[in-house]
Write an enzyme that holds these catalytic residues in place. Structure first.
Site, mmCIF file in Angstrom:
data_model
loop_
_atom_site.group_PDB
_atom_site.id
_atom_site.type_symbol
_atom_site.label_atom_id
_atom_site.label_comp_id
_atom_site.label_asym_id
_atom_site.label_seq_id
_atom_site.Cartn_x
_atom_site.Cartn_y
_atom_site.Cartn_z
ATOM 1 N N TYR A 203 0.850 -1.188 0.000
ATOM 2 C CA TYR A 203 0.000 0.000 0.000
ATOM 3 C C TYR A 203 0.888 1.240 0.000
ATOM 4 O O TYR A 203 2.111 1.153 0.129
ATOM 5 C CB TYR A 203 -0.979 -0.001 1.180
ATOM 6 C CG TYR A 203 -0.357 0.115 2.555
ATOM 7 C CD1 TYR A 203 -0.308 1.335 3.223
ATOM 8 C CD2 TYR A 203 0.162 -1.001 3.198
ATOM 9 C CE1 TYR A 203 0.238 1.436 4.496
ATOM 10 C CE2 TYR A 203 0.716 -0.914 4.464
ATOM 11 C CZ TYR A 203 0.745 0.311 5.108
ATOM 12 O OH TYR A 203 1.308 0.419 6.368
ATOM 13 N N THR A 271 6.050 4.196 0.006
ATOM 14 C CA THR A 271 5.638 2.818 -0.248
ATOM 15 C C THR A 271 5.642 2.030 1.051
ATOM 16 O O THR A 271 6.411 2.309 1.969
ATOM 17 C CB THR A 271 6.570 2.129 -1.247
ATOM 18 O OG1 THR A 271 7.860 1.933 -0.638
ATOM 19 C CG2 THR A 271 6.740 2.953 -2.518
ATOM 20 N N GLU A 272 4.782 1.023 1.112
ATOM 21 C CA GLU A 272 4.745 0.108 2.256
ATOM 22 C C GLU A 272 4.566 -1.312 1.732
ATOM 23 O O GLU A 272 3.535 -1.655 1.164
ATOM 24 C CB GLU A 272 3.599 0.462 3.211
ATOM 25 C CG GLU A 272 3.745 1.808 3.909
ATOM 26 C CD GLU A 272 4.830 1.849 4.993
ATOM 27 O OE1 GLU A 272 5.404 0.773 5.298
ATOM 28 O OE2 GLU A 272 5.084 2.932 5.525
ATOM 29 N N VAL A 273 5.588 -2.118 1.917
ATOM 30 C CA VAL A 273 5.575 -3.524 1.521
ATOM 31 C C VAL A 273 5.365 -4.365 2.781
ATOM 32 O O VAL A 273 5.828 -3.990 3.868
ATOM 33 C CB VAL A 273 6.912 -3.900 0.839
ATOM 34 C CG1 VAL A 273 7.005 -5.387 0.565
ATOM 35 C CG2 VAL A 273 7.080 -3.109 -0.449
#
Length: 306
Positions: A203, A271-273
């Site tokens: 997300y 970004t968020e992984v």
């Protein structure tokens, strides 16, 4: 639910003694020189590598590097990529390096490229969110920052006259956010934090003051070809914030002292992984970071003023 933490007294913020107790418990678990600096050195054949300072902690010193294109074109906009603001977030660091190794040259017709692959080397080595002074660098991007990691990069940006039009900051959300980092934060500040559901998938955190929904959508669409996008929880949220469009939430970048608030870039995102998902793997997480950069730059190249 809230968790107790083994350091400090519940309800009382940490003093220097508690911070030293926390610091004494940290251990080196991987090597910045081998994992990061070695790869940066190999990039000197194709890029300009600038040293913008050195973190000088009691037990170790860490040189800091920015990688940028050699033939700087003042007529082109600048794109900034930052990784390792939270040193423990592995794919942020590895994604920034892999972008340089595989993709960056492809974008030089449209941008000057500036990449800071690992802002927090001590955090990288000890797998920590904070620096040795128990300061979160990603809440410290403001003038006269108490975090060396932040102050040195901001000084470099100012000295070089860098004003990016695009800024993509690479992060992860991990299970240890709930098991370690949020409980530690609550203990340090003498408050209570309820844990949130960790989103299963990729997300973005967009800047509430610069939301650019079409840019965020372009990044999400690029990442979809690599990994899955996190669905909202039962409350329509991701990490406690309302999901404003598929895979996107808003934070106040400058107000919270976040890295994405460091510049006045037109297009900015974090970004968020989720590397702990059973539906992904470390290689895919790195590829997702690179896809996010690619998607953002391709969109910006078409929509920034010529």
């Amino acid at each position: 639910m809230s968790q107790n933490y083994p350091i400090g007294t519940p309800g009382q913020p940490w003093g220097e003694a508690e911070k030293q107790q926390w610091f004494a418990a940290q251990r080196k678990q991987r090597d910045y020189g081998n994992d990061v600096v070695r790869r940066i050195e190999h990039l000197r054949e194709l890029f300009q590598v600038d040293s913008y300072g050195e973190l000088n902690y009691a037990e170790a010193r860490f040189p800091l590097f920015v990688v940028r294109n050699r033939n700087w074109n003042p007529k082109l906009p600048t794109a900034l990529v930052t990784g390792g603001v939270h040193g423990y977030e592995t794919s942020g660091v590895q994604g920034a390096l892999y972008f340089l190794e595989t993709e960056a040259l492809n974008h030089l017709a449209h941008f000057n490229i500036v990449v800071a692959p690992c802002l927090s080397p001590w955090g990288y080595e000890t797998i920590n969110r904070w620096n040795p002074a128990a300061i979160d660098p990603n809440r410290s991007f403001y003038p006269h920052s108490p975090a060396q990691e932040v102050a040195l990069l901001m000084a470099y940006m100012q000295e070089q006259g860098l004003a990016p039009q695009v800024h993509i900051d690479l992060h992860e959300t991990t299970d240890t956010d709930n098991s370690e980092f949020r409980p530690a934060l609550a203990a340090r500040d003498g408050v209570t934090h309820d844990n949130w559901s960790i989103p299963d998938g990729f997300y973005l955190c967009a800047d509430a003051k610069r939301p650019t929904p079409e840019f965020q959508r372009a990044v999400i669409e690029a990442v979809k070809s690599v990994t899955h996008i996190a669905p909202a929880d039962a409350h329509g949220c991701l990490i406690g914030s309302p999901m404003v469009q598929e895979g996107v939430i808003h934070y106040d970048g400058k107000g919270l002292g976040l890295c994405m608030g460091m510049t006045d870039a037109t297009y900015v995102t974090t970004t968020e992984v989720y590397p702990d998902s059973p539906n992904t793997n470390p290689v895919e997480c790195v590829d997702a970071q690179v896809a996010a950069i690619r998607g953002g730059l391709e969109y910006a190249a078409k929509h920034l003023p010529k």
